[in-house]
Design an enzyme around this catalytic site. Structure first.
Site, PDB file in Angstrom:
ATOM      1  N   SER A   1       5.964  11.626  -2.956  1.00 56.66           N
ATOM      2  CA  SER A   1       4.895  11.380  -3.923  1.00 56.66           C
ATOM      3  C   SER A   1       3.561  11.759  -3.299  1.00 56.66           C
ATOM      4  CB  SER A   1       4.879   9.913  -4.325  1.00 56.66           C
ATOM      5  OG  SER A   1       4.491   9.144  -3.213  1.00 56.66           O
ATOM      6  N   LYS A   2       2.670  12.150  -4.171  1.00 56.12           N
ATOM      7  CA  LYS A   2       1.360  12.588  -3.724  1.00 56.12           C
ATOM      8  C   LYS A   2       0.711  11.489  -2.891  1.00 56.12           C
ATOM      9  CE  LYS A   2      -2.265  15.335  -5.749  1.00 56.12           C
ATOM     10  NZ  LYS A   2      -2.045  16.625  -5.201  1.00 56.12           N
TER      11      LYS A   2
END
Ligand code: GLU
Length: 506
Positions: free
Chosen positions: A258-259
């Site tokens: 995930s970012k």
């Protein structure tokens, strides 16, 4: 060797448009490992052609992060060597010459299509289930019309004309093997806003050639750029480098990282108390393993063992628990004196400690109480937590009670599971009286243990009945280093105060 190179030369080419995160650091590390193993050079090139998004502070962060991790580069800004700095923003004239060459050869044309026109074209292609690509509207514009549009002040970009009939573009990747790309799916692509503003794919090709880069090692998010770069090499008559695209970094459930996690800046890990050698070890194992079960590698060992054949094609799993485990391993390898030096900044940052005096005569104070604390005491505190720390910052949670004026004592926790309130109060009174009778000079962990254990036997109490509430009184915690050590470090006076304060909560 490619490009007529007789030496391995690799580069990392970050854009200073955001924080330097783990994926960037992994790319830097693998380049460094490959270069060292092959006795080549590793170059840092700052790709700051994007004026609006590039920021000097991000460049500083890149350099600082690499320095902290101990990943050295041989050429580039701040390399300490005679080469560099390499910043694309300082090389505009060089790119311009090559752009002029391609323009003169008719390989590049001005495109006046607006964003809206391009978007509409894309949408209709998608609707017709065609792969989206530039339809070539401006390719057909005559030189006269082009000149007229420019005179009229219409905005344009420079597009590179892809020859659809050239056949498949083959990319030989050192990790993934051979890949083929259909030029018809690429379409004419933009390589510059104007002659003085080249875009990534163009500047990178020119620089990799001029800097004699033999191998491009980068994240696999760049795979789609590779055929474009090969087309540009062909047009410019450059011998292309070899490519190695590193596997994507994934979560433990194999989804794309995930970012939020991926975008954590490398320097944030420093703030959280990770050791650079642990992070480097961890990053090295993100997609590489020399075989076998071994997991602990120093940078030098990895430089010795690294081979591109051992880099996996599949995603590299980012396992936070593994990073913590590795960090704990490296913390345990530190001697107490060094570890104390490393922990002090975290205690200061938490407000538990204040450093005073000069470097040669450091003094420490506990702001909450105003007392001085000796270096020896700090080392004793750290020694007691050494085994339990996973990050340097853990010292704050683990040993914070040493530095607090008053502890919050939860009466529920204070009571040993087999004892009533009254029994707990009695046990604390007995412990208090035993310690009260001790001389300050005898107040050592061993002596405290001896006296308390004798008292426990004499009173017919159990160890748990006394030592459990004693620990909670002194620390406020269910788990801590041994209560005898804690008492010795706190000293007689504070120990007695804390026992009485805890007793009062019952
Ligand atoms: N500037 C590009 C980036 O930061 C470099 C990619 C490459 O290594 O070619 O992703």
């Amino acid at each position: 060797m490619k490009g007529g190179q007789d030496m391995v030369r690799v580069r990392m080419a970050p854009s200073p448009t955001g924080f330097f995160h783990l994926g960037n650091a992994r790319t830097a590390l693998f380049n460094n490992l490959f270069a060292k193993k092959q006795k080549g050079a590793f170059i840092l090139r700052i790709e700051d052609t994007d004026n609006e998004r590039s920021k000097k502070e991000y460049e500083t962060v890149i350099i600082e992060a690499l320095r902290w991790l101990g990943i050295r580069y041989d050429e580039g800004p701040d390399s300490g060597g005679p080469y560099g700095p390499y910043r694309q923003s300082e090389r505009t004239k060089i790119y311009r010459a090559y752009l002029e060459q391609l323009t003169a050869e008719g390989r590049v044309y001005h495109c006046f299509c607006t964003k809206e026109e391009l978007e509409a074209e894309r949408e209709s292609q998608l609707l017709a289930k065609q792969p989206p690509r530039y339809g070539g509207t401006c390719k057909k514009i005559s030189p006269e019309e082009c000149a007229a549009q420019k005179t009229a002040g219409k905005e344009s970009v420079l597009r590179f004309g892809v020859d659809d009939a050239r056949g498949k573009i083959q990319v030989i990747d050192m990790i993934r093997g051979s890949m083929e790309f259909d030029p018809r799916l690429i379409g004419d692509f933009v390589i510059a806003k104007d002659l003085d503003t080249p875009l990534y794919n163009f500047a990178v090709v020119v620089d990799d050639f001029l800097m004699k880069i033999s191998h491009v090692i980068r994240g696999d998010d760049h795979i789609s750029n590779t055929p474009k770069q090969l087309l540009l090499c062909e047009a410019l008559d450059f011998d292309p480098p070899l490519f190695a695209h590193l596997p994507m970094i994934l979560n433990t459930d194999k989804t794309k990282l995930s970012k939020r996690e991926n975008e954590v800046s490398v320097l944030e890990y420093r703030a959280l108390g990770y050791l650079p050698e642990a992070l480097v070890n961890f990053l090295g194992l993100l997609g590489w393993n020399p075989g076998g079960d071994r997991e602990i590698f120093s940078l030098e060992e990895m430089q010795e063992l690294f081979h591109m054949d051992d880099v996996h094609k599949g995603g590299a799993v980012f396992d936070m628990r593994k990073l913590q485990w590795l960090n704990g391993m490296y913390i345990r390898k530190k001697d107490v004196v060094t570890l104390t030096d490393m922990c002090i900044p975290y205690l200061c940052e938490a407000g538990y400690l204040a450093e005073e005096g000069s470097e040669s005569a450091r003094e420490y104070r506990i702001p909450a109480t105003g007392e001085r604390v000796s270096r020896q005491t700090l080392e004793n505190i750290v020694r007691g937590e050494h085994e339990r720390m996973k990050t340097l910052k853990d010292i704050v949670q683990l040993a914070g009670y040493f530095f607090q004026k008053e502890l919050f004592i939860d009466a529920e926790i204070l009571q040993w599971k087999e004892c009533s309130r009254a029994e707990t109060a009695h046990a604390l009174t007995c412990a208090h009286d035993t310690l009260f009778r001790m001389q300050k000079s005898d107040f050592t962990s061993l002596q405290i243990e001896k006296n308390l254990k004798e008292m426990i036997v004499a009173q017919g109490l159990s160890n748990g009945a006394v030592l459990w509430p004693l620990r909670v009184s002194l620390t406020g915690l269910r788990a801590s280093q041994g209560p005898f050590d804690v008492a010795a470090i706190l000293g007689k006076e504070k120990t007695l105060q804390r026992i009485l304060a805890a007793h009062d909560t019952l």
